[in-house]
Design a protein around this motif. Structure first.
Motif, PDB file in Angstrom:
ATOM      1  N   GLY A 167       0.809  -1.220   0.000  1.00  0.00           N
ATOM      2  CA  GLY A 167       0.000   0.000   0.000  1.00  0.00           C
ATOM      3  C   GLY A 167       0.839   1.265   0.000  1.00  0.00           C
ATOM      4  O   GLY A 167       0.342   2.345  -0.317  1.00  0.00           O
ATOM      5  N   PRO A 171       0.341   2.473  -7.666  1.00  0.00           N
ATOM      6  CA  PRO A 171       0.097   1.221  -8.402  1.00  0.00           C
ATOM      7  C   PRO A 171       1.189   0.860  -9.409  1.00  0.00           C
ATOM      8  O   PRO A 171       1.570  -0.306  -9.519  1.00  0.00           O
ATOM      9  CB  PRO A 171      -1.246   1.491  -9.092  1.00  0.00           C
ATOM     10  N   ARG A 203      -7.853  -2.866   3.760  1.00  0.00           N
ATOM     11  CA  ARG A 203      -9.091  -2.635   3.021  1.00  0.00           C
ATOM     12  C   ARG A 203      -9.576  -1.193   3.158  1.00  0.00           C
ATOM     13  O   ARG A 203      -9.285  -0.516   4.150  1.00  0.00           O
ATOM     14  CB  ARG A 203     -10.174  -3.587   3.533  1.00  0.00           C
ATOM     15  N   HIS A 291      -2.112   3.078   0.370  1.00  0.00           N
ATOM     16  CA  HIS A 291      -3.291   2.732  -0.433  1.00  0.00           C
ATOM     17  C   HIS A 291      -4.111   1.653   0.251  1.00  0.00           C
ATOM     18  O   HIS A 291      -3.564   0.736   0.867  1.00  0.00           O
ATOM     19  CB  HIS A 291      -2.865   2.229  -1.821  1.00  0.00           C
ATOM     20  N   TYR A 293      -7.457  -1.107  -0.380  1.00  0.00           N
ATOM     21  CA  TYR A 293      -7.974  -1.849  -1.527  1.00  0.00           C
ATOM     22  C   TYR A 293      -9.320  -2.485  -1.244  1.00  0.00           C
ATOM     23  O   TYR A 293      -9.648  -2.820  -0.108  1.00  0.00           O
ATOM     24  CB  TYR A 293      -6.997  -2.980  -1.911  1.00  0.00           C
ATOM     25  N   SER A 297      -9.974  -4.405  -6.693  1.00  0.00           N
ATOM     26  CA  SER A 297      -8.767  -3.608  -6.993  1.00  0.00           C
ATOM     27  C   SER A 297      -7.521  -4.382  -6.564  1.00  0.00           C
ATOM     28  O   SER A 297      -6.469  -4.291  -7.211  1.00  0.00           O
ATOM     29  CB  SER A 297      -8.820  -2.222  -6.353  1.00  0.00           C
ATOM     30  N   ALA A 298      -7.631  -5.164  -5.474  1.00  0.00           N
ATOM     31  CA  ALA A 298      -6.490  -5.984  -5.045  1.00  0.00           C
ATOM     32  C   ALA A 298      -6.169  -7.039  -6.105  1.00  0.00           C
ATOM     33  O   ALA A 298      -5.003  -7.238  -6.475  1.00  0.00           O
ATOM     34  CB  ALA A 298      -6.805  -6.663  -3.716  1.00  0.00           C
TER      35      ALA A 298
END
Ligand code: AVI
Length: 334
Positions: A167, A171, A203, A291, A293, A297-298
């Motif tokens: 995170g 990305p 999360r 970040h 998720y 998205s994960a």
């Protein structure tokens, strides 16, 4: 004692300055939105402060992840099997590692961390808990490809990347790193046994939970953030006035991340490695992204990095998840 001498690969100039640290700081302070990559938090004091953060009442990720590791040890054993070499990326204090190692019965443990002294101390502690397990520490930047110790040649691997450290990368960097991890683990893997990766990811949840986790009442996270300035001053001949900066944590909803900044409280001029920088009151140095998720998205991030998710486990509050993924076969079919 089975801990081996750590392999040191930090690149220093004649004055003993870490070249990568200098490059990142000078480049980052020269940009319109000043920024320093979060990995530079982790000198010895920073690593210790991070350990303190993990025990804060507001900082839930560590507890939630430990809960998953405890509650699902049988699932991990069934999904991973015994005899793998566990390669931990950014091992820190290896605090959660015994939970996994006891669950899956591996053949070796390779902790990789950029903070060498911390790495060796943690490896020594782990060796006391698990005296029969061969441990091969590697001092390295785990975001790049790392040469594995010869001792695990031909052994199936499990990459372990807990803590939602992923995170802390945007990305694009996270995808690059996942690919590098894959290459690190694949070299020397037995044919027909693709590497696995067990990864922790935090999360998306309410701001009311997220902000205190990154701006705690005791000010430990503030000290962690401000320690970066102390490190720059000490290691890069910096003259940054620590008392002119304030810790800031904000939720960026569009990108689903908590951002940490160091905000100048007054106009300041300082030098780093003899280069001069100015900041006006209210300007910030962006020091970290964390970040968060969702399930999809994960999965998208892992797939982009060459890993196919196999299984996913949440803590009881669904604050945090651990995902087991397998190195995807390279194929052209959709
Ligand atoms: C290491 N990393 C996953 C932590 C996080 O939650 O992003 C670092 C941290 N920064 C502030 N508190 C914790």
């Amino acid at each position: 004692m089975t801990v081996q001498q750590a392999l040191r690969i930090v690149d220093e100039d004649e004055a003993g300055i870490d070249k990568a640290f200098k490059r990142d700081v000078l480049k980052g302070l020269s940009e319109p939105q000043k920024a320093v990559p979060a990995r530079w938090f982790y000198d010895e004091r920073g690593s210790q402060l991070f350990e303190d953060i993990t025990r804060l009442p507001e900082y839930y990720p560590t507890r939630a992840e430990k809960e998953i590791l405890r509650a699902h040890s049988g699932d991990f054993r069934a999904a991973i099997g015994p005899g793998r070499a566990v390669v931990e990326f950014g091992s820190g204090s290896s605090a959660k590692t015994p939970l996994l190692l006891r669950a899956i019965d591996p053949s070796a443990y390779v902790p990789i961390d950029i903070s060498g002294e911390f790495l060796r101390a943690s490896a020594d502690r782990l060796a006391e808990k698990l005296p029969d397990l061969p441990i091969h520490p590697v001092e390295a930047d785990f975001t790049r490809r790392v040469t594995m110790p010869a001792e695990i040649d031909g052994t199936a691997r499990l990459g372990f990347f807990p803590g939602s450290t992923i995170g802390n990368m945007v990305p694009r960097t996270a995808v690059d790193m996942l690919r590098e991890m894959r290459a690190t683990l694949e070299a020397g893997s037995p044919a027909g046994t693709p590497p696995l990766l067990l990864i922790g990811m935090d999360r998306i949840k309410s701001r009311k939970v997220l902000i205190p986790a990154y701006d705690d009442a005791q000010g430990v996270t503030a000290a962690f953030n401000l320690n970066l300035i102390t490190r720059i001053n000490r290691e890069l001949e910096g003259t940054m006035p620590v008392d002119a900066f304030r810790h800031q944590a904000v939720w960026n909803d569009d990108i689903a991340r908590v951002e940490m900044h160091l905000e100048a409280q007054r106009d300041i001029i300082f030098t780093v490695c003899e280069r001069e920088f100015t900041m006006a009151a209210g300007d910030t140095i962006h020091t970290e992204n964390s970040h968060k998720y969702g399930r999809r998205s994960a999965a998208a991030l892992l797939l982009a990095g060459g890993w196919t998710p196999l299984e996913r486990w949440n803590d009881h509050d669904s604050r945090f998840m651990m995902i087991l993924a397998e190195a995807s076969p390279l194929r052209s079919a959709p």
